[in-house]
Motif scaffolding. Structure first.
Motif, PDB file in Angstrom:
ATOM      1  N   UNK A  68      27.800 -12.664  36.668  1.00 17.58           N
ATOM      2  CA  UNK A  68      27.679 -13.375  35.209  1.00 17.58           C
ATOM      3  C   UNK A  68      26.882 -14.612  35.462  1.00 17.58           C
ATOM      4  N   UNK A  69      26.389 -15.132  34.298  1.00 15.25           N
ATOM      5  CA  UNK A  69      25.410 -16.187  34.350  1.00 15.25           C
ATOM      6  C   UNK A  69      26.084 -17.527  34.041  1.00 15.25           C
ATOM      7  N   UNK A  70      27.585 -17.380  33.629  1.00 14.04           N
ATOM      8  CA  UNK A  70      28.353 -18.489  33.426  1.00 14.04           C
ATOM      9  C   UNK A  70      29.712 -18.117  33.990  1.00 14.04           C
ATOM     10  N   UNK A  71      30.704 -19.151  34.157  1.00 14.97           N
ATOM     11  CA  UNK A  71      31.867 -18.807  34.418  1.00 14.97           C
ATOM     12  C   UNK A  71      32.862 -18.452  33.061  1.00 14.97           C
ATOM     13  N   UNK A  72      32.328 -18.619  31.964  1.00 14.97           N
ATOM     14  CA  UNK A  72      32.960 -18.382  30.850  1.00 14.97           C
ATOM     15  C   UNK A  72      33.888 -19.721  30.064  1.00 14.97           C
ATOM     16  N   UNK A  73      33.927 -20.554  30.890  1.00 19.29           N
ATOM     17  CA  UNK A  73      34.717 -21.766  30.448  1.00 19.29           C
ATOM     18  C   UNK A  73      34.406 -22.364  29.155  1.00 19.29           C
ATOM     19  N   UNK A  74      32.809 -22.477  28.894  1.00 22.11           N
ATOM     20  CA  UNK A  74      32.223 -23.123  28.033  1.00 22.11           C
ATOM     21  C   UNK A  74      32.241 -22.216  26.611  1.00 22.11           C
ATOM     22  N   UNK A  75      32.310 -20.806  26.682  1.00 18.73           N
ATOM     23  CA  UNK A  75      32.270 -20.265  25.397  1.00 18.73           C
ATOM     24  C   UNK A  75      33.461 -19.467  25.344  1.00 18.73           C
ATOM     25  N   UNK A  76      34.211 -19.319  26.441  1.00 16.52           N
ATOM     26  CA  UNK A  76      35.299 -18.266  26.240  1.00 16.52           C
ATOM     27  C   UNK A  76      34.891 -16.999  26.368  1.00 16.52           C
ATOM     28  N   UNK A  77      33.899 -16.717  27.054  1.00 14.70           N
ATOM     29  CA  UNK A  77      33.494 -15.292  27.157  1.00 14.70           C
ATOM     30  C   UNK A  77      33.511 -15.072  28.598  1.00 14.70           C
ATOM     31  N   UNK A  78      34.119 -14.156  29.042  1.00 12.55           N
ATOM     32  CA  UNK A  78      34.501 -14.037  30.455  1.00 12.55           C
ATOM     33  C   UNK A  78      33.949 -12.800  31.263  1.00 12.55           C
ATOM     34  N   UNK A  79      33.159 -12.734  31.849  1.00 11.60           N
ATOM     35  CA  UNK A  79      32.417 -11.408  32.454  1.00 11.60           C
ATOM     36  C   UNK A  79      32.403 -11.350  33.934  1.00 11.60           C
ATOM     37  N   UNK A  80      32.931 -10.177  34.606  1.00 11.59           N
ATOM     38  CA  UNK A  80      32.992  -9.989  36.057  1.00 11.59           C
ATOM     39  C   UNK A  80      31.696  -9.675  36.510  1.00 11.59           C
ATOM     40  N   UNK A  81      31.569  -9.688  37.603  1.00  5.04           N
ATOM     41  CA  UNK A  81      30.051  -9.210  38.211  1.00  5.04           C
ATOM     42  C   UNK A  81      30.405  -7.770  38.474  1.00  5.04           C
ATOM     43  N   UNK A  82      29.224  -7.063  38.827  1.00 11.09           N
ATOM     44  CA  UNK A  82      29.385  -5.712  39.399  1.00 11.09           C
ATOM     45  C   UNK A  82      30.258  -5.589  40.687  1.00 11.09           C
ATOM     46  N   UNK A  83      30.657  -4.487  40.899  1.00 16.30           N
ATOM     47  CA  UNK A  83      31.346  -3.948  42.274  1.00 16.30           C
ATOM     48  C   UNK A  83      30.382  -4.320  43.388  1.00 16.30           C
ATOM     49  N   UNK A  84      30.836  -4.904  44.556  1.00 17.75           N
ATOM     50  CA  UNK A  84      29.641  -5.013  45.612  1.00 17.75           C
ATOM     51  C   UNK A  84      29.933  -4.131  46.452  1.00 17.75           C
ATOM     52  N   UNK A  85      29.329  -4.110  47.632  1.00 13.88           N
ATOM     53  CA  UNK A  85      29.200  -2.927  48.748  1.00 13.88           C
ATOM     54  C   UNK A  85      30.632  -2.959  49.416  1.00 13.88           C
TER      55      UNK A  85
END
Length: 113
Positions: A68-85
């Motif tokens: 994700x490009x932000x942690x979501x706190x500024x715009x209330x849009x929360x996105x997780x990253x892809x699963x990693x290895x």
């Protein structure tokens, strides 16, 4: 471990079987994962694949990893990253717990009282 293989990242092996209701009795499904570090990612996994011994078939794919490009706190849009290895989801669990804290303002307490 990465150091022994002269890599930047570890190679993970996860094995599941009929005990997990995903394979016939006596058969196993192994997943070998890591981050791509060269132009030949399948070859990079060979030390782990050799560790497994003989196998019936293999399936190989490379997936992009997104963050994700932000942690979501500024715009209330929360996105997780892809699963990693990692095959044990440790990093994913940490990310979800951090997201819970960002959304609620409180740390997630998983203790049973």
């Amino acid at each position: 471990p990465a150091k022994q293989l002269k890599r930047s990242s570890d190679i993970y092996i996860s094995i599941i079987s009929s005990a997990h209701e995903v394979a016939n009795k006596g058969k196993y499904i192994a997943m070998v994962t890591s981050y791509v570090e060269s132009e030949d990612p399948k070859k990079e996994l060979q030390p782990a694949v050799k560790f497994l011994g003989d196998y019936d078939a293999d399936f190989f794919s490379v997936s992009d990893v997104f963050v994700p490009t932000t942690d979501g706190t500024a715009d209330n849009v929360y996105v997780t990253g892809s699963y990693d290895a990692t095959t044990h989801f440790e990093n994913t669990t940490v990310e979800v717990m951090k997201m819970y804290e960002n959304i609620t303002g409180e740390k997630l307490d998983l203790n049973i009282s």
